[in-house]
Design a protein around this motif. Sequence first.
Motif, short mmCIF file in Angstrom:
data_model
loop_
_atom_site.label_atom_id
_atom_site.label_comp_id
_atom_site.label_asym_id
_atom_site.label_seq_id
_atom_site.Cartn_x
_atom_site.Cartn_y
_atom_site.Cartn_z
N MET A 1 -50.44 -10.87 -20.57
CA MET A 1 -49.00 -10.42 -21.16
C MET A 1 -49.01 -9.74 -22.38
N THR A 2 -49.99 -10.30 -23.43
CA THR A 2 -50.37 -9.79 -24.54
C THR A 2 -50.64 -8.06 -24.39
N ALA A 3 -51.72 -8.11 -23.35
CA ALA A 3 -52.16 -6.86 -23.52
C ALA A 3 -51.22 -5.74 -22.89
N MET A 4 -50.23 -6.27 -21.93
CA MET A 4 -49.38 -5.31 -21.16
C MET A 4 -47.93 -5.32 -21.76
N GLY A 5 -47.63 -6.52 -22.83
CA GLY A 5 -46.21 -6.55 -23.24
C GLY A 5 -45.86 -5.54 -24.04
N SER A 6 -46.89 -5.01 -24.73
CA SER A 6 -46.26 -4.03 -26.02
C SER A 6 -46.56 -2.66 -25.04
N LYS A 7 -45.55 -1.74 -25.30
CA LYS A 7 -45.72 -0.63 -24.72
C LYS A 7 -46.64 0.17 -24.98
N SER A 8 -46.89 0.02 -26.46
CA SER A 8 -47.88 0.92 -27.08
C SER A 8 -49.25 0.25 -26.69
N GLY A 9 -49.56 -0.86 -26.65
CA GLY A 9 -51.03 -1.42 -26.45
C GLY A 9 -50.99 -1.12 -24.85
N SER A 10 -50.14 -1.06 -23.86
CA SER A 10 -50.38 -0.91 -22.58
C SER A 10 -50.78 0.62 -22.29
N LYS A 11 -50.19 1.59 -23.11
CA LYS A 11 -50.52 2.80 -23.09
C LYS A 11 -51.84 3.13 -23.28
N GLU A 12 -52.34 2.60 -24.35
CA GLU A 12 -53.62 2.67 -24.87
C GLU A 12 -54.76 2.03 -23.70
N LEU A 13 -54.07 1.12 -23.07
CA LEU A 13 -55.06 0.81 -21.88
C LEU A 13 -55.09 1.54 -20.83
N MET A 14 -53.76 2.13 -20.42
CA MET A 14 -53.62 3.14 -19.44
C MET A 14 -54.28 4.46 -19.46
N GLU A 15 -54.49 4.96 -20.66
CA GLU A 15 -55.01 6.10 -21.23
C GLU A 15 -56.74 5.95 -20.85
N LYS A 16 -57.08 4.82 -21.32
CA LYS A 16 -58.45 4.55 -20.89
C LYS A 16 -58.92 4.40 -19.49
N ALA A 17 -57.83 3.69 -18.80
CA ALA A 17 -58.04 3.73 -17.12
C ALA A 17 -57.74 4.82 -16.29
N GLY A 18 -57.21 5.98 -17.06
CA GLY A 18 -56.89 7.28 -16.61
C GLY A 18 -55.77 7.25 -15.84
N VAL A 19 -54.78 6.46 -16.08
CA VAL A 19 -53.59 6.65 -15.51
C VAL A 19 -52.59 7.65 -16.32
N PRO A 20 -52.04 8.41 -15.70
CA PRO A 20 -51.06 9.47 -16.29
C PRO A 20 -50.10 9.06 -17.05
N LEU A 21 -50.02 9.41 -18.21
CA LEU A 21 -48.87 9.02 -19.26
C LEU A 21 -47.94 10.17 -19.74
N VAL A 22 -46.84 9.74 -20.33
CA VAL A 22 -46.01 10.71 -20.89
C VAL A 22 -46.88 11.14 -22.09
N PRO A 23 -46.73 12.32 -22.35
CA PRO A 23 -47.32 12.74 -23.84
C PRO A 23 -46.68 12.12 -24.67
N GLY A 24 -47.59 11.55 -25.83
CA GLY A 24 -46.85 10.73 -26.69
C GLY A 24 -47.47 10.11 -27.72
N TYR A 25 -47.05 9.40 -28.82
CA TYR A 25 -47.76 8.73 -29.70
C TYR A 25 -47.79 7.22 -29.78
N HIS A 26 -48.76 6.56 -29.68
CA HIS A 26 -48.57 5.12 -29.55
C HIS A 26 -49.56 4.43 -30.44
N GLY A 27 -49.56 4.96 -31.73
CA GLY A 27 -50.78 4.52 -32.61
C GLY A 27 -49.97 3.59 -33.47
N GLU A 28 -51.07 2.88 -34.40
CA GLU A 28 -50.72 1.74 -35.26
C GLU A 28 -49.61 2.25 -36.35
N ALA A 29 -50.24 3.35 -36.70
CA ALA A 29 -49.54 3.74 -38.22
C ALA A 29 -48.04 4.11 -38.01
N GLN A 30 -47.32 3.55 -38.82
CA GLN A 30 -45.89 3.67 -38.61
C GLN A 30 -45.11 4.50 -39.66
#
Length: 667
Positions: free
Chosen positions: A118-147
Amino acid sequence: MDRSKLYRRFRTLLIANRGEIACRVIRTARAMGLRTVAVYSEADRDAMHVALADEAVLLGPARARDSYLNVERLIEAARKTGAEAVHPGYGFLSENAEFARACFDAGLVFVGPTAGMMTAMGSKSGSKELMEKAGVPLVPGYHGEAQDDATLSKAAEKIGFPILVKASAGGGGRGMRIVRSADELGAAIVSAKREAKAAFGDDRMLIEKYVDNPRHIEVQVIGDSHGNLLSLFERECTLQRRHQKVIEEAPSPTLNAAQRETVCAAARKAAGAVNYVGAGTIEFVSDGKDVFFIEMNTRLQVEHPVTELITGIDLVEWQLRVAFGEALPLKQNEIKLNGHAVEARVYAENPTKNFMPSVGRISTWRLPTETGGLRIDAGYREGDTVSPYYDAMLAKMIAWAPTRDVAIERLNRGLEESDVRGIVTNIPFLSALMTHPKLRTNAIDTGFIERELAVLTQAAPAPGELELCAAVAAVINEEQQTARAQANSPWQTFGWQPVGRRQRNFAFRVGHGAEQKITLNYGSGLSTLVIGERELAFAIASREGGFHLTLDGVKSSVAAVIDGHELYLRTRNGRFDLHWVDPFGGESEEHVGEDKIAAPLPGTVVAVLAEEGATLEKGAPILTLEVMKMEQTLRAPYAGLLKSIKCKVGDIVQEGIELAVVEPAGE
Ligand code: ADP
Ligand code: ADP
Ligand code: MG
């Protein structure tokens, strides 16, 4: 971790939720022979889920944070009742990793994924990072730490407007803003952060390319603790209002077989990236060509029944079997798609008043029976009270058929045959959606409802000949019923025809509109109704929920609810609210009662706009209330003298309390 510690057989299940989903989970748990424990707040003592469960535990006051969101109380409730497992439903704590962990620490099986997943997938940013690594297509965007502002605005420029600013912790469409140009960005971030902080206690933002008027497509997945993971086809949930789903269907009418396989494979890849266990949904937006991952919901979803109806799988049963530690009973190639299913969410809300929630007692609750492909998942019954504390969803109506067209027809028919009174519901709005030609041809996108709002919330048609006749029939039918109920009356055996009266005059009006007159003539044989120059032969036969009305030999079915002089009728032409103007006077008194200036819902007085003793025009503002975060101005129902104001700014007022008195002019 040894999964037998997490997932093992249990016999007593606590459902940490309320309303429709608590009832839904109890139904299957019961069928599997489990003992069920409900939890409830002070506002829900008499709620349906409490009545359905074997046992129920009071958590605390109405406010969700004192009851349904109180982790300690929930764990305590499980301990007290000997519950060994917890089903979180959706909403509330269903995606809260700390709750999942607290259950585990207390020795309870959590029906869902592990806290880690749940922690890994619960945050939209965190899950997008995971998906990027797994090669799942993402909407272009920014999901970094810096705010910081500079980072966010640089990211926005790079992605290119329009963009979407989104709360990483978001849900239910909150904490989200569309930004169409650079100069709107600063303000959008500030307000999205404020909303996210209040709703989720976390104001981290991500930025995505805004796909203009996209489609929403999502895939149901389920994994077991033995490493098996299945996709159960997709749902399309493109009909949304403010990023919240309204109508959902399965399968998507937009995808062909190849696209279906592509999106399901992407979803399996996404869930596989965290070795997912339990039921979950991978959500995508689509520009009509490609699909892009937006988030994963690590729980059962509101719209899961459409998947159940096309696969024949009971998802709650499978969730519980996975929680028992069992392996999934089928293989991917054994999951078959059969027919089409459509779901509509029935809410207590008023579409013509900006969808303001409606609270109060449900005086009439008549929904069709669950036959002919129709399924109804309800959380309320007749006599129940809809309180202002929780989500206003009352029930879901779901229809299955071999084809999409027939499923839509069946659902529409089900909606049309529903009569709910006492509170305002979105049922007519849902019917308008289901009959919209663009829904039939699937020419829709997520902006469709907003654009078509005027059409979808059109005022009811004016009553015609049929409705006036039906109104007379409703009054007569009611009198006849009352007479029958008054036993031993020799009169009743001779029917409703009062001796010696040849004629009876009626007048009805809609709101404050003109009175429409109709006369009933009692003949020796057939009775007739006269409207102006027209005369129609008339007969009625009572039935459950209304009557059959025969006019000049044409018989039709009318649903009717009578509350004093207020008539609600449903004829083949639609729904009608009529007022029966009392021939014996008493109207002016009733006028005051009916037009009482009262709080529609519990609220706070935020402004007093007129002074005692003032002469008011009809419609003149008197005071403003804040109700469920929305302002509502109460106005003079007719021209007259403002006799008194019974509240002041800052007062917290209960529903139905009279706040001002206007004396009609000329009395
Ligand atoms: P999402 O919209 O987040 O993708 P769903 O479509 O499953 O997910 O909707 C979940 C929504 O259901 C919540 O945001 C909330 O508004 C609503 N909800 C939560 N709990 C309940 C409940 N007990 N009864 C009815 N509705 C609820
Ligand atoms: P929530 O957690 O509130 O459900 P989602 O990320 O699932 O948030 O988004 C909710 C809805 O907002 C989606 O169903 C979709 O209609 C819309 N949406 C989300 N992301 C985008 C995007 N990048 N472009 C266009 N619409 C989007
Ligand atoms: Mg979502």
